[in-house]
Design an enzyme around this catalytic site. Structure first.
Site, mmCIF file in Angstrom:
data_model
loop_
_atom_site.group_PDB
_atom_site.id
_atom_site.type_symbol
_atom_site.label_atom_id
_atom_site.label_comp_id
_atom_site.label_asym_id
_atom_site.label_seq_id
_atom_site.Cartn_x
_atom_site.Cartn_y
_atom_site.Cartn_z
ATOM 1 N N LYS A 1 -37.670 -19.106 3.730
ATOM 2 C CA LYS A 1 -38.944 -18.375 4.229
ATOM 3 C C LYS A 1 -39.753 -18.585 5.413
ATOM 4 O O LYS A 1 -40.267 -17.694 6.045
ATOM 5 C CB LYS A 1 -40.002 -18.589 2.727
ATOM 6 C CG LYS A 1 -39.747 -17.962 1.779
ATOM 7 C CD LYS A 1 -40.050 -18.370 0.159
ATOM 8 C CE LYS A 1 -39.418 -17.653 -0.974
ATOM 9 N NZ LYS A 1 -39.984 -17.991 -2.244
ATOM 10 N N GLN A 8 -44.108 -22.005 -4.529
ATOM 11 C CA GLN A 8 -42.817 -22.036 -5.013
ATOM 12 C C GLN A 8 -42.566 -22.396 -6.259
ATOM 13 O O GLN A 8 -43.012 -23.758 -6.731
ATOM 14 C CB GLN A 8 -41.838 -22.804 -3.906
ATOM 15 C CG GLN A 8 -40.274 -22.656 -4.260
ATOM 16 C CD GLN A 8 -39.835 -21.184 -3.874
ATOM 17 O OE1 GLN A 8 -40.087 -20.649 -3.056
ATOM 18 N NE2 GLN A 8 -39.029 -20.548 -4.748
ATOM 19 N N ASP A 22 -46.648 -13.078 -3.648
ATOM 20 C CA ASP A 22 -45.662 -12.941 -4.547
ATOM 21 C C ASP A 22 -45.743 -11.740 -5.449
ATOM 22 O O ASP A 22 -45.081 -11.374 -6.404
ATOM 23 C CB ASP A 22 -45.381 -14.247 -5.183
ATOM 24 C CG ASP A 22 -44.595 -15.033 -4.628
ATOM 25 O OD1 ASP A 22 -43.702 -14.403 -3.979
ATOM 26 O OD2 ASP A 22 -44.622 -16.401 -4.811
#
Ligand code: NAP
Length: 284
Positions: free
Chosen positions: A52, A96, A119
C-alpha cells in the site's frame, strides 16, 4: 477457452488515472495523504502494508505509516485515530486487519471518520452502499466490478452467484451486482445446493477462501468466473478459489490468481484516497 481478464493491466490503468488526477490536485496545492496503521508483526499484514505504501508513492500520495507494537492498548489506538481524524492533510485512514485479539476491531472501524474511511468499512459507509448513495466502495468488490466493466460484461439481467458472505467481500459484492441489475444469489456454508446454483449462473464470484473450490462441473459453458480467493495449495503455491485450467476451458471470461483481483484491491484503495482528498477539499 476463456478470455483472461488481467488485473495487472486494469490496475495499472486505474493507478495511471489516479496519478494523473493526483498531479492535477498537486498543481492546486493539494497533496492527498493516506495514514496506514499496523498493529503487531503479522507477516501477511506487513506485506499488504508495504504494498500500500509503495502504491501511494507510485501515484504521488503522501503516506504515513504507524507501526504499533502488538501490546498497544485500545486507548492508545483510539487516541491515534482521533489525532489522524483531526489532521486536514490526512485524507484517508486505514487500520490493517486483523488486529491482535485484545483489541476491539469494531470500535476501531467505528472510530475512523466516515469521510476518511477509504476501506469503506464504517457502518455509515456500508449503509450508503446499501442505498446506492456512496463516496467509497470496499476495495475488493469495487476492483471486481472494475474488471467486469473493463471486459465489457453487462451484468444487467444476468444470473449471478457470489460464493461467500463476508462483510468485506461477499455481502458488498452481492450489493454491487444488484445495483447493476444482476439477479444475485449468495452461497455460504449452510447453502444446500451451491454446486447446482453455480451451474445455473452466468456470472460466478468465488470468495470462499478454499483452494480450487470451484471445479469445472460447477460451471456452465460460457459463464464469467471471477476468482477473489488467495490461498496456498497442497504444495504451498499461491492459488485462488477456482480450479483454474479446467474451469478456464469452459468459461467465457476468467481472472487468474495471482494477477487478477489481487492487484485491483490496492488500485481501488488509491482511487478511494483520491476521492477522499477531493471531497475534503470541496472538489467532489
Ligand atoms: P471469509 O471471511 O473467511 O469468508 C468466507 C466465506 O465463504 C464465508 O461466508 C463462508 O460461509 C463461505 N464458505 C466457506 N466455505 C464454504 C463452502 N464450502 N460452501 C459455500 N460457502 C463457503 O473470507 P473473505 O475475507 O471473504 O475472503 C475470501 C477469500 O478472498 C479468501 O481467500 C481471502 O484471502 C480472499 N481475499 C482476497 C482479496 C484480494 O484482494 N484479492 C481481498 C480480501 C479477501 P459462512 O459465512 O457460512 O462461514
Amino acid at each position: 477457452m476463456a478470455i483472461v481478464i488481467s488485473g495487472k493491466e486494469v490496475s495499472a490503468k486505474v493507478r495511471a488515472d489516479v496519478k494523473k488526477e493526483c498531479d492535477e490536485l498537486k498543481a492546486k496545492g493539494i497533496a492527498p495523504g493516506l495514514a496506514v496503521i499496523i498493529v503487531g508483526d503479522d507477516p501477511a499484514s506487513r506485506v499488504y502494508v508495504n504494498n500500500k505504501k509503495k502504491a501511494c508513492a507510485d501515484v504521488g500520495f503522501v503516506s504515513e505509516e504507524y507501526a504499533l507494537p502488538a501490546e498497544t492498548t485500545q486507548e492508545e489506538l483510539m487516541a491515534l485515530i482521533d489525532k489522524l481524524n483531526s489532521r486536514p492533510e490526512i485524507n484517508g485512514i486505514l487500520c490493517q486487519l486483523p488486529l491482535p485479539k485484545h483489541l476491539d476491531e469494531k470500535a476501531v472501524i467505528n472510530a475512523i471518520s466516515p469521510i476518511k474511511d477509504v476501506d469503506a468499512f464504517h457502518p455509515s459507509n456500508v449503509g450508503r452502499i446499501m442505498i446506492g448513495d456512496y463516496h467509497f466502495l470496499p476495495c475488493t468488490p469495487a476492483g471486481v466490478m472494475e474488471l467486469i466493466h473493463y471486459a465489457g460484461i453487462d451484468v444487467s439481467g444476468k444470473s449471478c452467484v457470489v460464493i461467500g458472505r463476508s462483510n468485506i467481500v461477499g455481502k458488498p459484492m452481492a450489493m454491487l451486482l444488484m445495483h447493476e441489475n444482476g439477479t444475485v444469489t449468495v452461497c455460504h456454508t449452510k447453502t444446500k445446493n451451491t454446486a447446482e446454483l453455480c451451474r445455473s449462473a452466468d456470472i460466478i464470484i468465488a470468495s470462499v477462501g478454499r483452494p480450487k473450490f470451484l471445479t469445472a462441473d460447477m460451471v456452465k459453458e460460457g459463464a464469467v468466473v471471477i476468482d477473489v480467493g488467495i490461498n496456498r495449495d497442497e504444495n504451498g503455491k499461491l492459488c485462488g478459489d477456482v480450479d483454474y485450467e479446467p474451469v478456464a476451458a469452459k468459461a467465457s471470461y476468467i481472472t487468474p490468481v495471482p494477477g487478477g483481483v489481487g492487484p485491483m484491491t490496492i488500485a481501488m484503495l488509491m482511487k478511494n484516497t483520491l476521492m477522499a482528498a477531493k471531497i475534503q477539499n470541496g472538489l467532489a
